[in-house]
Scaffold this active site. Structure first.
Site, mmCIF file in Angstrom:
data_model
loop_
_atom_site.group_PDB
_atom_site.id
_atom_site.type_symbol
_atom_site.label_atom_id
_atom_site.label_comp_id
_atom_site.label_asym_id
_atom_site.label_seq_id
_atom_site.Cartn_x
_atom_site.Cartn_y
_atom_site.Cartn_z
ATOM 1 N N ASP A 1 -5.612 0.991 51.528
ATOM 2 C CA ASP A 1 -4.196 1.306 51.711
ATOM 3 C C ASP A 1 -3.440 0.050 52.151
ATOM 4 O OD1 ASP A 1 -5.080 3.789 51.159
ATOM 5 O OD2 ASP A 1 -4.435 4.722 53.061
ATOM 6 N N ASP B 1 -0.225 -1.614 50.406
ATOM 7 C CA ASP B 1 1.041 -1.845 51.111
ATOM 8 C C ASP B 1 1.478 -3.308 51.005
ATOM 9 O OD1 ASP B 1 1.082 0.775 51.761
ATOM 10 O OD2 ASP B 1 0.352 0.520 53.823
ATOM 11 N N SER C 1 7.867 32.548 29.492
ATOM 12 C CA SER C 1 7.076 33.078 30.592
ATOM 13 C C SER C 1 5.679 33.412 30.062
ATOM 14 C CB SER C 1 7.786 34.317 31.120
ATOM 15 O OG SER C 1 7.278 34.646 32.368
ATOM 16 N N LEU C 2 4.896 34.117 30.831
ATOM 17 C CA LEU C 2 3.560 34.510 30.376
ATOM 18 C C LEU C 2 3.411 36.020 30.443
ATOM 19 C CD1 LEU C 2 1.222 31.939 32.183
ATOM 20 C CD2 LEU C 2 1.478 32.209 29.726
ATOM 21 N N GLU D 1 -7.425 28.207 32.610
ATOM 22 C CA GLU D 1 -6.911 27.280 33.622
ATOM 23 C C GLU D 1 -6.500 28.061 34.858
ATOM 24 O OE1 GLU D 1 -3.534 25.396 31.806
ATOM 25 O OE2 GLU D 1 -4.720 24.586 30.141
ATOM 26 N N LYS E 1 -4.013 29.474 37.412
ATOM 27 C CA LYS E 1 -2.571 29.707 37.338
ATOM 28 C C LYS E 1 -1.969 29.226 38.658
ATOM 29 C CE LYS E 1 0.855 33.210 36.189
ATOM 30 N NZ LYS E 1 1.753 32.892 37.291
ATOM 31 N N ASP F 1 0.456 28.398 41.573
ATOM 32 C CA ASP F 1 1.593 29.131 42.116
ATOM 33 C C ASP F 1 2.594 28.140 42.705
ATOM 34 O OD1 ASP F 1 3.095 31.278 42.705
ATOM 35 O OD2 ASP F 1 1.833 32.039 44.330
ATOM 36 N N ARG G 1 12.825 25.143 35.568
ATOM 37 C CA ARG G 1 12.724 26.133 34.491
ATOM 38 C C ARG G 1 14.037 26.887 34.285
ATOM 39 N NH1 ARG G 1 10.930 31.530 33.895
ATOM 40 N NH2 ARG G 1 10.582 31.893 31.682
ATOM 41 N N TYR H 1 0.352 20.781 32.255
ATOM 42 C CA TYR H 1 -0.593 21.602 31.512
ATOM 43 C C TYR H 1 -0.221 21.923 30.073
ATOM 44 C CZ TYR H 1 2.555 25.045 33.633
ATOM 45 O OH TYR H 1 3.652 25.719 34.086
ATOM 46 N N LYS I 1 -5.594 30.514 27.314
ATOM 47 C CA LYS I 1 -4.798 29.984 26.200
ATOM 48 C C LYS I 1 -5.690 29.801 24.986
ATOM 49 C CE LYS I 1 -2.005 27.374 29.437
ATOM 50 N NZ LYS I 1 -1.561 26.064 29.937
ATOM 51 N N LYS J 1 -4.016 37.997 36.409
ATOM 52 C CA LYS J 1 -3.639 37.761 37.806
ATOM 53 C C LYS J 1 -4.689 38.296 38.775
ATOM 54 C CE LYS J 1 1.222 37.808 37.756
ATOM 55 N NZ LYS J 1 2.194 37.319 38.683
ATOM 56 N N CYS K 1 9.962 59.053 75.473
ATOM 57 C CA CYS K 1 10.579 58.559 74.243
ATOM 58 C C CYS K 1 11.314 57.245 74.513
ATOM 59 C CB CYS K 1 11.561 59.599 73.697
ATOM 60 S SG CYS K 1 12.474 58.990 72.266
ATOM 61 N N CYS L 1 15.180 58.144 74.026
ATOM 62 C CA CYS L 1 15.966 59.047 74.871
ATOM 63 C C CYS L 1 15.291 59.379 76.208
ATOM 64 C CB CYS L 1 16.282 60.344 74.122
ATOM 65 S SG CYS L 1 14.822 61.340 73.768
ATOM 66 N N CYS M 1 8.746 63.107 69.764
ATOM 67 C CA CYS M 1 9.808 63.309 70.734
ATOM 68 C C CYS M 1 10.398 64.672 70.400
ATOM 69 C CB CYS M 1 10.874 62.224 70.606
ATOM 70 S SG CYS M 1 12.370 62.651 71.521
ATOM 71 N N CYS N 1 18.182 63.145 70.777
ATOM 72 C CA CYS N 1 17.537 61.832 70.863
ATOM 73 C C CYS N 1 18.292 60.885 69.924
ATOM 74 C CB CYS N 1 16.073 61.944 70.449
ATOM 75 S SG CYS N 1 15.264 60.352 70.263
HETATM 76 S S1 IVH Z 1 1.206 27.991 30.520
HETATM 77 C C1 IVH Z 1 4.329 29.220 27.451
HETATM 78 N N1 IVH Z 1 -0.476 27.278 32.338
HETATM 79 O O1 IVH Z 1 2.990 30.543 35.411
HETATM 80 C C2 IVH Z 1 3.154 29.088 28.337
HETATM 81 N N2 IVH Z 1 1.548 28.294 33.039
HETATM 82 O O2 IVH Z 1 3.974 33.314 35.306
HETATM 83 C C3 IVH Z 1 3.527 28.267 29.473
HETATM 84 N N3 IVH Z 1 1.801 28.503 35.444
HETATM 85 O O3 IVH Z 1 6.210 29.884 34.296
HETATM 86 C C4 IVH Z 1 2.814 28.594 30.645
HETATM 87 N N4 IVH Z 1 -0.123 27.584 35.958
HETATM 88 O O4 IVH Z 1 5.100 28.061 35.636
HETATM 89 C C5 IVH Z 1 0.718 27.851 32.104
HETATM 90 N N5 IVH Z 1 -2.065 26.567 33.850
HETATM 91 C C6 IVH Z 1 -0.878 27.120 33.606
HETATM 92 C C7 IVH Z 1 -0.028 27.578 34.630
HETATM 93 C C8 IVH Z 1 1.187 28.168 34.300
HETATM 94 C C9 IVH Z 1 0.979 28.134 36.427
HETATM 95 C C10 IVH Z 1 3.074 29.174 35.659
HETATM 96 C C11 IVH Z 1 4.189 28.674 34.786
HETATM 97 C C12 IVH Z 1 4.820 29.923 34.231
HETATM 98 C C13 IVH Z 1 4.280 30.969 35.108
HETATM 99 C C14 IVH Z 1 4.248 32.314 34.407
#
Ligand code: IVH
Length: 696
Positions: free
Chosen positions: A34, A38, A83-84, A113, A115, A117, A136, A227, A291, A315, A409, A412, A425, A431
């Site tokens: 490090d 620096d 979205s998924l 992969e 997911k 959060d 997004r 990803y 995927k 999930k 109570c 009251c 009560c 009350c």
């Molecule tokens: S793929 C069109 N891969 O989950 C497919 N999404 O609930 C694009 N997320 O909005 C999504 N890990 O922000 C993908 N390994 C992963 C992910 C992932 C987290 C999120 C992503 C998406 C949300 C859907």
């Protein structure tokens, strides 16, 4: 100065720093100390300070310090950020796999992969340089947070071109995360400086990204995983595995837990493994993403406007969390039950911050041996109230004494009565806690539906002594309300008006609103359609009292002996009976429409003599078809039937704009309902006359 002059040295330093940053932040495999890093960094800074023309936007010194923005720019994504499709059940996952096999045959493969959060983001690289980063947003456009993203050390400001050619345009999809340890440290810092902590790492990441001052973001410990390729100028890698490999070669951080999977069995095995290690992961994940590996095959299955058909999020089931129980507070509900409520250190459970839980009754508290100060495991399933599952033993830690239900109570002061594991009560109506609860219940959506009479207002009215008994509600005046905090002229008159409008209501609503034990919305509806009038219901309940078994009540669908007994006992209490009498004097409950009630909902006034029948005969016929025959004309009147020599009622009908029928009209009404009338029949009353099938 080194040979080649400052420009060359600056370039060399940038390259070196970029490389070591990559090794440190992305590969997690530093090759220099490090201190050495620096040193190099300081040298570049000094060089740029004396030669400002040498500063490039991608210089490692340029990650912090951009000027605060006034607002974020709204920017359209290079391609929609969908979205998924997701579920926590195996079956939808299996169906996803079946759909893929049906569309593409059995020769398919997946990549699974974690997911992550966090906060989803688009990164755009033009000629290998980070040109913008967009949240997004609604999936089509989001907020430009480029300066903030630049402060994340693992985000390359320039892509590596050493191992793979960099395309002219590359739009990527990534997740900004905050590691759990960093999140906790950040919250501790926020609390120390009297600022609100974040509920979870996802909120912390998203909140940190949305700072107008990039210096604040720079001080937040954010990280990122890339990803997906959203758009590419040139030929995309043929598979997801190749994509992840390409992203790595460009120097982007890619999650190291992504794996190929051939089928559902392998997907489930991956999921089990990930879930097992979930608590040891340094970042939060809420499931796995499956995927289709083959990118060309993705085009074949396509996408909906919401999600791609080639991916699926599996999930995790709702989470259990451990937190500390701070206090146990007895709370008096509307029915007089005193419930111990656990107040806990806020904890995030499946996307919700939980700080309270219902401990049900004193026996449950004793059985689980839960005391103030204990560490407890809480669970939230679906949207039900969180539960305290158990306490967690902390050897060596001194515990508080067992919790005891108070004997009086808390609202009251009346002596509490144990009934089985529960505590009540007994002071049902005086009350304050019960009174406020009863008033709120009477005004609730399935009862009299009085807008503006929620929990807070009901408590206020009781606390301020404006309402001492439930029927006082109907004597409220706007002037009184206006003296209360939070009420202005408009809100006061609105509430009084809403209370007035509740003076006529459906019988089922009235019965439900009384808060009779065991009588919920459905039972109230059954009672209403069985007895048709409140008096008939009350009589049946009183009969039960005499026979001590509530037989007449038990003829009603869904009412058994125990329920009948409860209803009878409740209505027989003198204080209940008195309140019900008074309420009944204020409210007119109307019977529900029956099948064949073509005139249900209509209010009809008869005036003057008729030729074909007497007025009382006409009244009976109208009532038999569900109409209500009243003697005075008001705005609520649907029709005034005017025969020979009508009285003042005709005039009142005219001033109120109520439709007037002659005898022929009356006969048509009796024959074919309001639809048969030749007069305009789309009056609101006629429309309302359709028998209601929905909830009260
Ligand atoms: S793929 C069109 N891969 O989950 C497919 N999404 O609930 C694009 N997320 O909005 C999504 N890990 O922000 C993908 N390994 C992963 C992910 C992932 C987290 C999120 C992503 C998406 C949300 C859907």
């Amino acid at each position: 100065m080194s040979p080649g002059g400052p420009e060359r040295r600056a370039r060399g330093l940038r390259r070196e720093l970029r490389h070591h940053s990559y090794l440190y932040y992305v590969r997690n495999r530093p090759e220099i100390s490090d201190e050495r890093f620096d040193e190099l960094f300081r040298e570049l800074k000094a060089l740029e300070a004396s030669h400002p023309e040498l500063v490039t936007p991608e210089s490692p010194t340029q990650r912090v310090g951009a000027e605060p923005l006034d607002a974020f720019e709204t920017i359209e994504h290079t391609a929609p950020m969908l979205s998924l499709d997701s579920s926590a059940d195996v079956e939808p996952l299996e169906r996803f796999d079946e759909r893929m096999r049906k569309a593409l045959g059995d020769d398919i493969g997946y990549v699974v992969e974690p997911k992550l959060d966090g906060a989803s983001i688009e990164l755009v690289y033009e000629s290998g340089r980070l040109s913008r980063a967009v949240t997004r947003g609604d999936g089509i456009r989001g907020e430009g947070v480029t300066e903030n993203i630049r402060t994340i050390h693992s985000v390359p400001l320039r892509l590596r071109a050493a191992d793979r050619e960099v395309p002219p345009l590359l739009a990527l999809r990534a997740e900004v995360i905050m590691r759990v340890g960093d999140f906790e440290a950040l919250n501790a810092r926020l609390l120390d400086s009297d600022r609100a902590p974040f509920a979870n790492p996802r909120n912390a990441a998203a909140g940190s990204l949305r700072q107008l001052d990039p210096r604040i973001t720079a001080a937040r410990p954010l990280d990122i995983y890339v990803y997906d390729i959203l758009a590419i100028d040139g030929r995309p890698p043929p598979t997801q595995q190749a994509t992840l490999e390409a992203l790595r070669e460009w120097g982007l951080p890619v999650n190291e837990r992504c794996r190929p999977a051939a089928d559902v069995r392998e997907i489930l095995a991956f999921q089990a493994k990930i879930e097992e290690g979930r608590d040891d992961l340094e970042y939060e994940i809420d499931g796995i993403v499956i995927k289709l590996d083959d990118i060309a095959a993705r085009d074949e299955v396509g996408e909906t406007s919401h999600h791609p058909r080639w991916a699926f999020a599996f999930k995790f089931p709702p989470r259990k969390e451990v937190t500390r129980l701070l206090r146990i507070v007895p709370s008096v509900g509307r029915t007089g039950v005193v419930t111990p409520i656990a107040f806990m250190r806020p904890v995030e459970l499946g996307g919700v911050t939980v700080s309270r839980a219902n401990l049900h009754n004193r026996e449950e508290v004793a059985r689980k041996d839960i005391r103030e100060g204990d560490r407890v495991r809480v669970q939230r399933a679906g949207d039900v109230i969180p539960q305290v599952l158990e306490r967690i033993d902390e050897p060596g830690r001194e515990r508080k004494p067992p919790w005891v239900m108070p004997t009086e109570c808390p609202s009251c002061g009346t002596a509490l009565e144990p009934r089985g594991p529960y505590t009540f009560c007994p002071d049902l109506f005086a009350c304050p806690a019960q009174l406020a609860g009863r008033i709120q219940h009477l005004g609730s959506r399935h009862a009299l539906d009085i807008e503006g009479l929620g929990e807070e207002t009901a408590s206020l009215l009781v606390r301020e002594g404006v309402i001492a008994r439930v029927p006082d509600l109907f004597a409220l005046e706007a002037a009184t309300l206006m003296e209360l905090e939070g009420f202005a002229e408009k809100s006061a008159t609105n509430l009084v008006r809403a209370i007035d409008a509740a003076r006529t209501t459906e019988l089922a609503r009235f019965i439900y609103g009384l808060g009779i034990p065991e009588v919920g919305v459905t039972v109230a509806r059954e009672l209403a359609s069985h007895f048709l009038s409140f008096e008939a219901f009350r009589e049946a309940a009183a009969e039960g009292e005499a026979a001590a078994e509530g037989e007449a009540l038990q003829e009603v669908d869904g009412i058994g002996p125990r329920m009948a007994e409860e209803i009878t006992a409740f209505l027989a209490r003198p204080e209940v009976s008195a309140v019900v009498d008074e309420l009944r004097a204020c409210v007119e409950p109307e019977p529900p429409p029956r099948a064949g009630d073509t005139l249900a909902g209509l209010r009809i006034v008869l005036t003057g003599g008729l030729e074909s029948m007497s007025r009382s005969e006409a009244g009976k016929k109208l009532e038999a078809l569900g109409a209500k025959v009243t003697s005075s004309v008001s705005k609520q009147t649907s029709y005034v039937v005017a025969g020979e020599n009508p009285g003042r009622k005709l005039e009142r009908a005219q001033t109120h704009g109520v439709e007037i029928l002659d005898e022929a009209g009356l006969l048509e009404l009796l024959r074919g309902g309001p639809a048969a009338l030749s007069a305009p029949d789309d009056t609101p009353e006629a429309a309302d006359a359709a028998p209601e099938t929905g909830a009260p």
